[in-house]
Each structure stands twice: as structure tokens, then as C-alpha cells.
Design a protein around this motif. Structure first.
Motif, PDB file in Angstrom:
ATOM      1  N   GLY A  71       0.746  -1.233  -0.252  1.00  0.00           N
ATOM      2  CA  GLY A  71       0.121  -0.105  -0.004  1.00  0.00           C
ATOM      3  C   GLY A  71       0.794   1.328   0.058  1.00  0.00           C
ATOM      4  N   ALA A  72       2.019   1.097   0.099  1.00  0.00           N
ATOM      5  CA  ALA A  72       3.147   2.306   0.170  1.00  0.00           C
ATOM      6  C   ALA A  72       3.382   2.785  -1.148  1.00  0.00           C
ATOM      7  N   THR A  73       2.495   3.039  -2.132  1.00  0.00           N
ATOM      8  CA  THR A  73       2.756   3.638  -3.325  1.00  0.00           C
ATOM      9  C   THR A  73       2.957   5.324  -3.186  1.00  0.00           C
ATOM     10  N   VAL A  74       3.620   5.594  -4.156  1.00  0.00           N
ATOM     11  CA  VAL A  74       3.878   6.880  -4.598  1.00  0.00           C
ATOM     12  C   VAL A  74       2.682   7.857  -4.185  1.00  0.00           C
ATOM     13  N   ARG A  75       1.557   7.398  -4.924  1.00  0.00           N
ATOM     14  CA  ARG A  75       0.244   7.976  -4.825  1.00  0.00           C
ATOM     15  C   ARG A  75      -0.345   8.048  -3.417  1.00  0.00           C
ATOM     16  N   ALA A  76      -0.178   6.791  -2.564  1.00  0.00           N
ATOM     17  CA  ALA A  76      -0.457   6.780  -1.131  1.00  0.00           C
ATOM     18  C   ALA A  76       0.348   7.732  -0.284  1.00  0.00           C
ATOM     19  N   VAL A  77       1.467   7.694  -0.590  1.00  0.00           N
ATOM     20  CA  VAL A  77       2.325   8.684   0.476  1.00  0.00           C
ATOM     21  C   VAL A  77       2.240   9.994   0.113  1.00  0.00           C
ATOM     22  N   ALA A  78       1.867  10.433  -1.258  1.00  0.00           N
ATOM     23  CA  ALA A  78       1.420  11.873  -1.523  1.00  0.00           C
ATOM     24  C   ALA A  78       0.300  12.088  -0.658  1.00  0.00           C
ATOM     25  N   ALA A  79      -0.580  11.224  -0.986  1.00  0.00           N
ATOM     26  CA  ALA A  79      -2.000  11.677  -0.251  1.00  0.00           C
ATOM     27  C   ALA A  79      -1.656  11.812   1.340  1.00  0.00           C
ATOM     28  N   GLU A  80      -1.017  10.819   2.147  1.00  0.00           N
ATOM     29  CA  GLU A  80      -1.043  11.094   3.457  1.00  0.00           C
ATOM     30  C   GLU A  80      -0.058  12.012   4.035  1.00  0.00           C
ATOM     31  N   SER A  81       0.885  12.461   3.202  1.00  0.00           N
ATOM     32  CA  SER A  81       1.731  13.734   3.359  1.00  0.00           C
ATOM     33  C   SER A  81       0.891  15.118   2.975  1.00  0.00           C
ATOM     34  N   GLY A  82       0.053  15.080   1.962  1.00  0.00           N
ATOM     35  CA  GLY A  82      -0.763  16.196   1.528  1.00  0.00           C
ATOM     36  C   GLY A  82       0.136  16.944   0.538  1.00  0.00           C
ATOM     37  N   TRP A  83       0.961  15.988  -0.108  1.00  0.00           N
ATOM     38  CA  TRP A  83       1.620  16.748  -1.189  1.00  0.00           C
ATOM     39  C   TRP A  83       0.963  16.333  -2.557  1.00  0.00           C
ATOM     40  N   SER A  84       1.414  17.025  -3.506  1.00  0.00           N
ATOM     41  CA  SER A  84       0.982  16.449  -4.993  1.00  0.00           C
ATOM     42  C   SER A  84       2.106  15.557  -5.266  1.00  0.00           C
ATOM     43  N   MET A  85       1.570  14.711  -6.263  1.00  0.00           N
ATOM     44  CA  MET A  85       2.338  13.464  -6.886  1.00  0.00           C
ATOM     45  C   MET A  85       3.538  14.153  -7.515  1.00  0.00           C
ATOM     46  N   GLY A  86       3.562  15.274  -8.170  1.00  0.00           N
ATOM     47  CA  GLY A  86       4.821  15.887  -8.854  1.00  0.00           C
ATOM     48  C   GLY A  86       5.914  16.394  -7.710  1.00  0.00           C
ATOM     49  N   ALA A  87       5.172  16.792  -6.420  1.00  0.00           N
ATOM     50  CA  ALA A  87       6.235  17.373  -5.530  1.00  0.00           C
ATOM     51  C   ALA A  87       6.597  16.288  -4.803  1.00  0.00           C
ATOM     52  N   LEU A  88       5.950  15.199  -4.928  1.00  0.00           N
ATOM     53  CA  LEU A  88       6.605  13.758  -3.973  1.00  0.00           C
ATOM     54  C   LEU A  88       7.808  13.287  -5.211  1.00  0.00           C
ATOM     55  N   ARG A  89       7.364  13.158  -6.480  1.00  0.00           N
ATOM     56  CA  ARG A  89       8.357  12.595  -7.387  1.00  0.00           C
ATOM     57  C   ARG A  89       9.694  13.473  -7.603  1.00  0.00           C
ATOM     58  N   TYR A  90       9.729  14.632  -6.998  1.00  0.00           N
ATOM     59  CA  TYR A  90      10.937  15.596  -6.975  1.00  0.00           C
ATOM     60  C   TYR A  90      11.879  14.835  -5.998  1.00  0.00           C
ATOM     61  N   TYR A  91      11.422  13.926  -5.035  1.00  0.00           N
ATOM     62  CA  TYR A  91      12.524  13.220  -3.956  1.00  0.00           C
ATOM     63  C   TYR A  91      12.510  11.821  -4.154  1.00  0.00           C
ATOM     64  N   PHE A  92      11.403  11.340  -4.779  1.00  0.00           N
ATOM     65  CA  PHE A  92      11.415   9.670  -4.842  1.00  0.00           C
ATOM     66  C   PHE A  92      10.465   9.384  -5.955  1.00  0.00           C
ATOM     67  N   SER A  93      11.008   8.525  -6.857  1.00  0.00           N
ATOM     68  CA  SER A  93      10.492   8.474  -8.147  1.00  0.00           C
ATOM     69  C   SER A  93       9.672   6.826  -8.071  1.00  0.00           C
ATOM     70  N   THR A  94      10.237   6.134  -7.255  1.00  0.00           N
ATOM     71  CA  THR A  94       9.660   4.804  -7.120  1.00  0.00           C
ATOM     72  C   THR A  94       9.407   4.410  -5.814  1.00  0.00           C
ATOM     73  N   GLN A  95       8.624   3.365  -5.672  1.00  0.00           N
ATOM     74  CA  GLN A  95       8.136   2.870  -4.323  1.00  0.00           C
ATOM     75  C   GLN A  95       9.577   2.391  -3.610  1.00  0.00           C
ATOM     76  N   THR A  96      10.443   1.788  -4.182  1.00  0.00           N
ATOM     77  CA  THR A  96      11.647   1.075  -3.745  1.00  0.00           C
ATOM     78  C   THR A  96      12.381   2.482  -3.002  1.00  0.00           C
ATOM     79  N   GLU A  97      12.463   3.366  -3.868  1.00  0.00           N
ATOM     80  CA  GLU A  97      13.146   4.563  -3.193  1.00  0.00           C
ATOM     81  C   GLU A  97      12.420   5.106  -1.966  1.00  0.00           C
ATOM     82  N   LEU A  98      11.169   5.104  -1.870  1.00  0.00           N
ATOM     83  CA  LEU A  98      10.401   5.459  -0.712  1.00  0.00           C
ATOM     84  C   LEU A  98      10.902   4.696   0.523  1.00  0.00           C
ATOM     85  N   LEU A  99      10.626   3.396   0.116  1.00  0.00           N
ATOM     86  CA  LEU A  99      10.871   2.296   1.356  1.00  0.00           C
ATOM     87  C   LEU A  99      12.338   2.542   1.983  1.00  0.00           C
TER      88      LEU A  99
END
Length: 204
Positions: free
Chosen positions: A29-57
Motif C-alpha cells: 500500500g506504500a505507493t507514491v500516490r498513497a504517500v503523497a495523499a498521506e503527506s498532503g503533497w502533490s504527486m509531482g512534488a513527491l516525485r521530486y524526491y522519490f520516483s519509485t516505491q523502492t526509493e520511498l521504502l
């Protein structure tokens, strides 16, 4: 003037968001989309830091391995040696509140993942030795013995007690994260204290 962005703070916030999502929904469930929603960020802003789920984890685990030792160091610095300090040190590794529950679930999920995908060679053993070192400090505190100095080397007088304590801590951590309704924080604390009391009685 353009807004100054604190990138370190942003990454810390994202690491916390990843842990919350994994704790609630698992690694899947820890997708880029889910983490963006949890953090209140846009997908674009999140992908500035992490492009994949692996990088997030990977980042969430890296942050956890920085945060936990800092908390333990603070306990060691602010408590006098003894059973209370031993209990406080070991509790930092247990899922006794929402934040630590999330940390343990992220760790368990990450360790399962590195067995089936490219991960960090030696991470499991490194973590095992670190936990063992903390158990050695706790045992020494309780029994009034010299502390272990080198991570990965347990002095002979501490060895049997460290073996027993580490197995207990691992069990409390795993069960507290996977069946928290059965092993509540209160019960975990009581079981840990009971073991430390046994160790203290052996030293008398």
C-alpha cells in the motif's frame, strides 16, 4: 522573494508519512500516490524526491536507522545506569506507540523484501549485532557488570543473558507489531520488566 524550501525537513516528513502508510496498509500500500495523499503533497512534488516505491521504502528505513539510535543515545545520556535505564533502552525497539509500531512494521516489511529483491547486503546481520549490543548494555546495567565496548563482541560474562534477552526483545517486537491486540504495550512492558528482574536477581 521565492519561498525557501527546507529539503531535509521535507524528506523527514516524507519518511514519517511512508512509515504511517506501511503501518496501516503494508508495503504493497506504500505507493507514491498513497504517500503523497498521506503527506498532503502533490504527486509531482513527491516525485521530486522519490520516483519509485523502492526509493520511498529505502529512505524510510534509512531514516529509521538514524532516528532510533539517536533516541537510545538520549536515554543513555539522561538516565543513571540500572534497571530503569535498561528498560528504557530496550523499549525504544518495541512497538509501544503509534510511531514505534510504524517503525517496526516498516523494518519487518523491508527485511522481508530484501530476501526477495535487491536490497542492502548484510543489513539483517548489522541490525542483529546492533540490537545485541543494546541488550548487552541493558544486561550490564541490570547486573552491575562492565558494559560491552565493541559492537559485535559480547563479553563472556554477559553472553547467556544477552542470548535470552535478545530472543525476548525480538519476540515482543514481532508479536507486538503483528498481533497488537494480543500483545499490548502494557503486556510487553510487563514481560520485559519481568525478564530484567530475573537478571537482577541472578546478580545478587
Amino acid at each position: 522573494m521565492p519561498k525557501i524550501v527546507d529539503h531535509a525537513q521535507r524528506r523527514t516528513e516524507l519518511g514519517s508519512a511512508v512509515r504511517r502508510v506501511v503501518a496501516r496498509s503494508g508495503v504493497g500500500g506504500a505507493t507514491v500516490r498513497a504517500v503523497a495523499a498521506e503527506s498532503g503533497w502533490s504527486m509531482g512534488a513527491l516525485r521530486y524526491y522519490f520516483s519509485t516505491q523502492t526509493e520511498l521504502l529505502d529512505f524510510a528505513v534509512t531514516q529509521m536507522f538514524a532516528d532510533v539510535p539517536m533516541r537510545i543515545a538520549e536515554v543513555l545520556d539522561t538516565h543513571e545506569p540500572g534497571i530503569e535505564r535498561a528498560q528504557a533502552v530496550l523499549e525504544e525497539m518495541l512497538p509501544l506507540d503509534a510511531d514505534r509500531l510504524a517503525e517496526v512494521r516498516v523494518y519487518l516489511a523491508f527485511m522481508a523484501r530484501v530476501r526477495t529483491a535487491d536490497g542492502r547486503p548484510g543489513l539483517a546481520e548489522q541490525t542483529w549485532h546492533g540490537e545485541r549490543h543494546l541488550c548487552g548494555i541493558a544486561v550490564a546495567d541490570v547486573m552491575g557488570l562492565d558494559h560491552p565496548v565493541e559492537v559485535g563482541v559480547v563479553p563472556a560474562p554477559l553472553l547467556a543473558a544477552v542470548d535470552e534477552l535478545q530472543v525476548l526483545v525480538d519476540g515482543l517486537s514481532f508479536l507486538g507489531a503483528t498481533v497488537p491486540a494480543q500483545l499490548t504495550p502494557e503486556k510487553s512492558r510487563a514481560l520485559l520488566r519481568a525478564r530484567l528482574d530475573v537478571l537482577r536477581s541472578r546478580a545478587r
